[in-house]
Write a protein that holds these residues in place. Structure first.
Motif, PDB file in Angstrom:
ATOM      1  N   GLY A 101       0.852  -1.182   0.000  1.00  0.00           N
ATOM      2  CA  GLY A 101       0.000   0.000   0.000  1.00  0.00           C
ATOM      3  C   GLY A 101       0.888   1.233   0.000  1.00  0.00           C
ATOM      4  O   GLY A 101       2.101   1.135  -0.210  1.00  0.00           O
ATOM      5  N   SER A 102       0.297   2.390   0.215  1.00  0.00           N
ATOM      6  CA  SER A 102       1.077   3.625   0.184  1.00  0.00           C
ATOM      7  C   SER A 102       0.764   4.456   1.408  1.00  0.00           C
ATOM      8  O   SER A 102      -0.182   4.183   2.138  1.00  0.00           O
ATOM      9  N   GLY A 103       1.553   5.480   1.576  1.00  0.00           N
ATOM     10  CA  GLY A 103       1.216   6.522   2.532  1.00  0.00           C
ATOM     11  C   GLY A 103       0.285   7.485   1.820  1.00  0.00           C
ATOM     12  O   GLY A 103      -0.281   7.164   0.767  1.00  0.00           O
ATOM     13  N   PRO A 104       0.121   8.672   2.343  1.00  0.00           N
ATOM     14  CA  PRO A 104      -0.702   9.672   1.654  1.00  0.00           C
ATOM     15  C   PRO A 104      -0.160   9.975   0.259  1.00  0.00           C
ATOM     16  O   PRO A 104       1.058   9.948   0.034  1.00  0.00           O
ATOM     17  N   VAL A 105      -1.072  10.234  -0.668  1.00  0.00           N
ATOM     18  CA  VAL A 105      -0.698  10.542  -2.055  1.00  0.00           C
ATOM     19  C   VAL A 105      -1.612  11.662  -2.542  1.00  0.00           C
ATOM     20  O   VAL A 105      -2.833  11.604  -2.363  1.00  0.00           O
ATOM     21  N   ALA A 106      -1.012  12.669  -3.165  1.00  0.00           N
ATOM     22  CA  ALA A 106      -1.776  13.788  -3.707  1.00  0.00           C
ATOM     23  C   ALA A 106      -1.414  13.978  -5.169  1.00  0.00           C
ATOM     24  O   ALA A 106      -0.366  13.526  -5.636  1.00  0.00           O
ATOM     25  N   GLU A 107      -2.303  14.646  -5.883  1.00  0.00           N
ATOM     26  CA  GLU A 107      -2.040  15.036  -7.260  1.00  0.00           C
ATOM     27  C   GLU A 107      -2.025  16.552  -7.281  1.00  0.00           C
ATOM     28  O   GLU A 107      -2.921  17.191  -6.736  1.00  0.00           O
ATOM     29  N   PHE A 108      -0.963  17.125  -7.869  1.00  0.00           N
ATOM     30  CA  PHE A 108      -0.861  18.573  -7.912  1.00  0.00           C
ATOM     31  C   PHE A 108      -0.250  18.998  -9.242  1.00  0.00           C
ATOM     32  O   PHE A 108       0.894  18.672  -9.536  1.00  0.00           O
ATOM     33  N   ARG A 109      -1.044  19.691 -10.063  1.00  0.00           N
ATOM     34  CA  ARG A 109      -0.599  20.247 -11.338  1.00  0.00           C
ATOM     35  C   ARG A 109       0.162  19.258 -12.213  1.00  0.00           C
ATOM     36  O   ARG A 109       1.285  19.503 -12.641  1.00  0.00           O
ATOM     37  N   GLY A 110      -0.458  18.118 -12.447  1.00  0.00           N
ATOM     38  CA  GLY A 110       0.117  17.149 -13.374  1.00  0.00           C
ATOM     39  C   GLY A 110       1.196  16.270 -12.785  1.00  0.00           C
ATOM     40  O   GLY A 110       1.832  15.507 -13.508  1.00  0.00           O
ATOM     41  N   ARG A 111       1.401  16.348 -11.474  1.00  0.00           N
ATOM     42  CA  ARG A 111       2.392  15.483 -10.836  1.00  0.00           C
ATOM     43  C   ARG A 111       1.760  14.753  -9.664  1.00  0.00           C
ATOM     44  O   ARG A 111       0.843  15.256  -9.018  1.00  0.00           O
ATOM     45  N   MET A 112       2.243  13.554  -9.421  1.00  0.00           N
ATOM     46  CA  MET A 112       1.800  12.746  -8.297  1.00  0.00           C
ATOM     47  C   MET A 112       2.784  12.953  -7.157  1.00  0.00           C
ATOM     48  O   MET A 112       3.999  12.851  -7.347  1.00  0.00           O
ATOM     49  N   LEU A 113       2.285  13.287  -5.977  1.00  0.00           N
ATOM     50  CA  LEU A 113       3.122  13.502  -4.797  1.00  0.00           C
ATOM     51  C   LEU A 113       2.942  12.320  -3.857  1.00  0.00           C
ATOM     52  O   LEU A 113       1.886  12.157  -3.248  1.00  0.00           O
ATOM     53  N   LEU A 114       3.966  11.475  -3.773  1.00  0.00           N
ATOM     54  CA  LEU A 114       3.939  10.312  -2.888  1.00  0.00           C
ATOM     55  C   LEU A 114       4.673  10.667  -1.602  1.00  0.00           C
ATOM     56  O   LEU A 114       5.882  10.935  -1.632  1.00  0.00           O
TER      57      LEU A 114
END
Length: 199
Positions: free
Chosen positions: A71-84
């Motif tokens: 699984g993953s920790g928190p993940v966000a999407e911001f302006r065309g990039r995935m922030l893991l």
């Protein structure tokens, strides 16, 4: 965890964890109370590091983490990039591991990952860096549709993958077969990640 929990919304405990990365956590929480749809810039290195990948490749990494891994920790999407979001120290260690895997832009032509032709640069944000993260709640504004949580923090101590786990996901994402289409999938945000599987 309640059965109605939505992975795309930050819980109060998750917001407290995010705010703890800043110099003035109470001010951050007060801002979010007043403006819950406001993105904010937070420093990396103490509470979390962030690995930023182009959106499509980041989704492939995320799929590997959830389908085949822990699984993953928190993940966000911001302006065309995935922030893991990753364990502190990941930003310092991951580039060396990626280079060892011949991940670098100048990797040997015959290298295992070099053959895929689908390896984008990963940006590693650690001590001394800061990232813009989405607001705790999704904005109704279409202008901010590219700024959202895919796996939102839901606890004051979320599990965060380290450099080895992210290396594993990146290499498998790069080696996986990719069908290229000129038409995007119908709904790229439709996949739901079962956070109860986190280890």
């Amino acid at each position: 965890m309640s059965s109605g929990w939505n992975a795309s919304h930050v819980t109060p405990d998750g917001a407290a964890w995010l705010a703890s990365a800043g110099t003035y956590p109470r001010s951050t929480l007060a801002l979010w109370e007043e403006r819950p749809d406001a993105p904010i810039v937070l420093p990396c290195g103490a509470v979390f590091d962030v690995v930023s990948a182009p959106s499509m490749f980041g989704r492939r990494m995320l799929d590997r983490l959830w389908d085949d891994g822990p699984g993953s920790g928190p993940v966000a999407e911001f302006r065309g990039r995935m922030l893991l979001f990753a364990a502190p120290g990941t930003a310092q260690r991951l580039p060396a591991l990626l280079e060892w895997e011949e991940w670098g832009a100048h990797g040997r032509a015959g290298g295992e990952t070099g053959r895929t032709g689908a390896v984008p640069p990963l940006l590693c944000h650690g001590t001394g860096d800061a990232v813009t993260i989405p607001a705790p709640t999704e904005s109704a504004s279409p202008a901010r549709s590219d700024c959202r949580w895919l796996v939102a923090p839901d606890t004051r101590q979320p599990w965060l993958p380290g450099p080895e786990v992210l290396l594993w996901a990146a290499v498998r994402a790069a080696r996986s077969a990719v069908r290229i289409s000129i038409f995007p999938p119908a709904d790229q945000g439709a996949k739901v990640y079962d956070v109860s599987r986190r280890r």
